[in-house]
Design a protein around this motif. Structure first.
Motif, mmCIF file in Angstrom:
data_model
loop_
_atom_site.group_PDB
_atom_site.id
_atom_site.type_symbol
_atom_site.label_atom_id
_atom_site.label_comp_id
_atom_site.label_asym_id
_atom_site.label_seq_id
_atom_site.Cartn_x
_atom_site.Cartn_y
_atom_site.Cartn_z
ATOM 1 N N LEU A 180 0.817 -1.219 0.000
ATOM 2 C CA LEU A 180 0.000 0.000 0.000
ATOM 3 C C LEU A 180 0.850 1.268 0.000
ATOM 4 O O LEU A 180 0.519 2.252 -0.667
ATOM 5 C CB LEU A 180 -0.937 -0.003 1.219
ATOM 6 C CG LEU A 180 -2.058 -1.048 1.191
ATOM 7 C CD1 LEU A 180 -2.768 -1.112 2.535
ATOM 8 C CD2 LEU A 180 -3.065 -0.748 0.084
ATOM 9 N N VAL A 181 1.962 1.259 0.756
ATOM 10 C CA VAL A 181 2.838 2.437 0.809
ATOM 11 C C VAL A 181 3.459 2.702 -0.563
ATOM 12 O O VAL A 181 3.438 3.835 -1.059
ATOM 13 C CB VAL A 181 3.939 2.260 1.880
ATOM 14 C CG1 VAL A 181 5.014 3.332 1.738
ATOM 15 C CG2 VAL A 181 3.329 2.324 3.279
ATOM 16 N N ILE A 182 3.994 1.656 -1.190
ATOM 17 C CA ILE A 182 4.648 1.825 -2.499
ATOM 18 C C ILE A 182 3.643 2.269 -3.555
ATOM 19 O O ILE A 182 3.913 3.198 -4.332
ATOM 20 C CB ILE A 182 5.357 0.512 -2.927
ATOM 21 C CG1 ILE A 182 6.474 0.162 -1.936
ATOM 22 C CG2 ILE A 182 5.901 0.624 -4.342
ATOM 23 C CD1 ILE A 182 7.537 1.215 -1.756
ATOM 24 N N SER A 183 2.463 1.640 -3.579
ATOM 25 C CA SER A 183 1.462 2.011 -4.598
ATOM 26 C C SER A 183 0.954 3.437 -4.379
ATOM 27 O O SER A 183 0.724 4.174 -5.338
ATOM 28 C CB SER A 183 0.292 1.015 -4.614
ATOM 29 O OG SER A 183 -0.312 0.928 -3.340
ATOM 30 N N THR A 184 0.822 3.862 -3.109
ATOM 31 C CA THR A 184 0.376 5.239 -2.830
ATOM 32 C C THR A 184 1.403 6.253 -3.310
ATOM 33 O O THR A 184 1.059 7.251 -3.946
ATOM 34 C CB THR A 184 0.123 5.438 -1.318
ATOM 35 O OG1 THR A 184 -0.930 4.570 -0.896
ATOM 36 C CG2 THR A 184 -0.271 6.878 -1.013
ATOM 37 N N PHE A 185 2.685 5.997 -3.025
ATOM 38 C CA PHE A 185 3.717 6.955 -3.414
ATOM 39 C C PHE A 185 3.992 6.941 -4.924
ATOM 40 O O PHE A 185 4.559 7.892 -5.453
ATOM 41 C CB PHE A 185 5.003 6.719 -2.625
ATOM 42 C CG PHE A 185 4.970 7.315 -1.247
ATOM 43 C CD1 PHE A 185 4.622 8.648 -1.058
ATOM 44 C CD2 PHE A 185 5.280 6.552 -0.123
ATOM 45 C CE1 PHE A 185 4.586 9.206 0.220
ATOM 46 C CE2 PHE A 185 5.251 7.099 1.150
ATOM 47 C CZ PHE A 185 4.896 8.430 1.318
ATOM 48 N N LYS A 186 3.593 5.877 -5.619
ATOM 49 C CA LYS A 186 3.698 5.893 -7.077
ATOM 50 C C LYS A 186 2.606 6.780 -7.673
ATOM 51 O O LYS A 186 2.821 7.454 -8.679
ATOM 52 C CB LYS A 186 3.618 4.468 -7.637
ATOM 53 C CG LYS A 186 4.938 3.716 -7.509
ATOM 54 C CD LYS A 186 4.851 2.312 -8.084
ATOM 55 C CE LYS A 186 6.205 1.610 -8.008
ATOM 56 N NZ LYS A 186 6.124 0.205 -8.435
ATOM 57 N N ARG A 187 1.446 6.792 -7.020
ATOM 58 C CA ARG A 187 0.345 7.654 -7.483
ATOM 59 C C ARG A 187 0.523 9.095 -7.023
ATOM 60 O O ARG A 187 0.137 10.029 -7.716
ATOM 61 C CB ARG A 187 -1.005 7.135 -6.963
ATOM 62 C CG ARG A 187 -1.448 5.825 -7.563
ATOM 63 C CD ARG A 187 -2.914 5.531 -7.230
ATOM 64 N NE ARG A 187 -3.172 5.580 -5.807
ATOM 65 C CZ ARG A 187 -3.014 4.553 -4.971
ATOM 66 N NH1 ARG A 187 -2.566 3.400 -5.441
ATOM 67 N NH2 ARG A 187 -3.265 4.671 -3.684
ATOM 68 N N ASN A 188 1.065 9.247 -5.806
ATOM 69 C CA ASN A 188 1.256 10.585 -5.217
ATOM 70 C C ASN A 188 2.716 10.744 -4.803
ATOM 71 O O ASN A 188 3.035 10.736 -3.617
ATOM 72 C CB ASN A 188 0.348 10.754 -3.991
ATOM 73 C CG ASN A 188 -1.104 10.459 -4.293
ATOM 74 O OD1 ASN A 188 -1.806 11.288 -4.843
ATOM 75 N ND2 ASN A 188 -1.552 9.258 -3.957
ATOM 76 N N PRO A 189 3.612 10.878 -5.781
ATOM 77 C CA PRO A 189 5.049 10.850 -5.444
ATOM 78 C C PRO A 189 5.517 12.045 -4.629
ATOM 79 O O PRO A 189 4.935 13.136 -4.695
ATOM 80 C CB PRO A 189 5.731 10.831 -6.823
ATOM 81 C CG PRO A 189 4.715 11.349 -7.776
ATOM 82 C CD PRO A 189 3.372 11.012 -7.222
#
Length: 515
Positions: A321-330
């Motif tokens: 979840l952390v990695i996917s969130t920061f890929k969407r909201n870098p």
């Protein structure tokens, strides 16, 4: 029973640790949801170059207080700072302030503590045990005191797998240990610390267990409750989702992962990550203060404020979840694209640290030296590795916490109080919470504006292209230098290249025909 807000109306509250993360949230929630509270006295340590009042004014400028500032513009008038120093005898509170506090305080919330895992034992004892002992002595003098609420940690007894809502026998008699370390040399204390803390991982959990025992000794003289939160994270709902103001605990790891610095972590994927939102802890704390004061339980009630047994969530899920969130909201100016690998294997973890952490850090520091700048990346990675080592104990195993008292307290609340002081973690939706948490670190810790997202996304694309180019060059280099010396390797090489060319020609022809 009267509602929680009605109980706190007209009351004088004393809060220690009010300038810390949890303390600030407690002050804000009291002012916003119990607007008729008479006054909130906070113990404040004067800092060099900053007066006590300046520290309080600085705290109240924080975005955390935006909602209460809007509803009650004069809220600051209810906050009364009291000069204090937890490492000094009698907490360094002046006789005049002692007289004032002992004559008017109705409820004490003891939040102050050192939360550093690697704190030297003597200092941890001073802040977590001796300061608690001295605050209890002050509380005994308070003529109108109705409740004393002590904030502990769910990991105070982490040497047990199943933890009930009881106070376990201390590893050592606190007063004997305090007397002993007074005359001991720092070097001797450092040498005997591992033997003293035994099967606990650090001085933090050890001293918190001692403090709980000291608090229990006051049963019969004071109305006491103990709150045991697990890993306290960003807010869930209040005053707004995702509020966080520090790098402690998981926040620093989330930011490091978002920046592309953290690429590997030693943890067990299916171990429970017992995160608890800070507003859940504060709502439970205020409800426990109300219940303790009104019902006056005969024994000290302990509240395990955890999620693992009620709404479990795992480290492997956090990573995704952390990695996917920061890929969407870098995050802005990321070092690399977010990508992390969780493993419980020591050797695999060491391999990834060498390849994904140390090697890029050395290359980047070499580049900085060439540019005439001071190298810094290796220092950042060393700090990160130290933090990860301190967290490994908690990310590689799970605990079972009994939460009967938490459930009992929830049943005592009116429907209105259940909404206003919500600590029902069954309602917590983890994917939404983690996304808000990650965005919260971007907005409130790093002070990045969400309007900068398009530029941050563009930067990630650039990093992706650099990575593809680097990998291609590396592959060609390895092939040409080490493999292409044999005739068979050359044949395979030409076959792969011609196959790629044919595929490209086929797609180009198909595209031309469609148009």
């Amino acid at each position: 029973m009267a509602s929680i807000a009605a109980y706190y109306a007209g009351k004088n509250v004393l809060i220690t640790g009010a300038t810390g993360f949890m303390g600030k949230v407690l002050v804000e929630k009291l002012l916003r949801s119990c607007p008729d509270v008479n006054a909130i006295y906070i113990l404040v340590r004067p800092k060099a170059g900053m007066s006590m009042q300046e520290r309080v004014d600085d705290m109240m400028k924080c975005k955390l207080f935006d909602r209460v500032r809007e509803d009650h513009p004069d809220f600051h008038k209810k906050i009364i700072p009291v000069s204090s120093e937890l490492t000094q005898p009698n907490l360094a509170i002046s006789p005049k302030d002692v007289e004032m506090l002992t004559s008017c305080i109705n409820i004490v919330f003891h939040c102050a503590a050192t939360i550093r895992f690697d704190e030297p034992l003597k200092h941890a004892l001073q802040l977590n045990v001796i300061a608690t002992q001295q605050l209890l002595a002050l509380a005994r003098q308070m003529q109108t005191l109705e409740a004393f609420i002590h904030i502990s940690t769910a990991y105070a007894n982490c040497n047990r797998r199943h933890i009930d809502e009881v106070i376990y026998p201390p590893p050592v008699e606190p007063k004997k240990l305090i007397d002993s370390v007074e005359w001991m040399d720092e070097g001797i204390i450092r040498d005997i610390t591992p033997r003293l803390i035994g099967d606990r991982p650090n001085t933090y959990t050890y001293t918190k267990a001692l403090a709980e025992y000291l608090v229990q000794q006051e049963n019969g003289k004071l109305n006491i409750a103990i709150i045991r939160p697990s890993i306290v994270g960003a807010s869930w709902q209040e005053p707004f989702p995702g509020w966080i103001d520090n790098f402690n605990g998981p926040s620093g790891l989330f930011i490091a992962a978002g920046k592309g610095i953290l690429r590997t972590m030693r943890a067990t994927n299916d171990a429970v990550a017992d995160l608890i939102p800070v507003d859940v802890v504060i709502n439970l704390t205020l409800a426990a203060g109300w219940y303790t004061a009104v019902q006056r339980p005969k024994s000290v009630l302990v509240y395990n404020c955890t999620t693992g047994g009620i709404n479990p969530f795992h480290w492997g899920e956090i990573e995704y979840l952390v990695i996917s969130t920061f890929k969407r909201n870098p995050l802005e100016q990321a070092f690399r694209r977010p990508n992390a690998n969780i493993t419980s294997n020591y050797l695999i973890n060491q391999y990834w640290i060498a390849v994904s952490h140390k090697a890029p850090a050395l290359i980047y520091d070499f580049y900085l030296r060439l540019c005439g700048q001071k190298p810094r990346m290796m220092r950042i990675f060393n700090r990160l590795h130290k933090s990860m080592m301190l967290l490994e104990y908690f990310s590689s195993q799970s605990w079972e916490w009994n939460s009967d008292n938490m459930n009992m307290l929830m049943a005592q609340l009116s429907p209105e109080d259940k909404k206003t002081f919500n600590f029902d973690v069954r309602q917590l939706h983890w994917p939404e919470y983690i996304e808000n948490y990650c965005i919260g670190t971007k907005k409130y810790v790093l002070n990045e504006d969400m309007s900068g997202l398009p530029a941050a996304r563009q930067h990630l694309k650039k990093l992706r292209n650099i990575r593809y180019a680097f990998n291609t060059i590396l592959l060609v280099f390895i092939w040409r230098i080490f493999i292409a010396r044999s005739q068979m390797a050359r044949n395979i090489w030409y076959f792969v290249v011609s196959l790629c060319y044919k595929f490209l020609s086929y797609f180009r022809a198909s595209s031309t025909l469609r148009h």
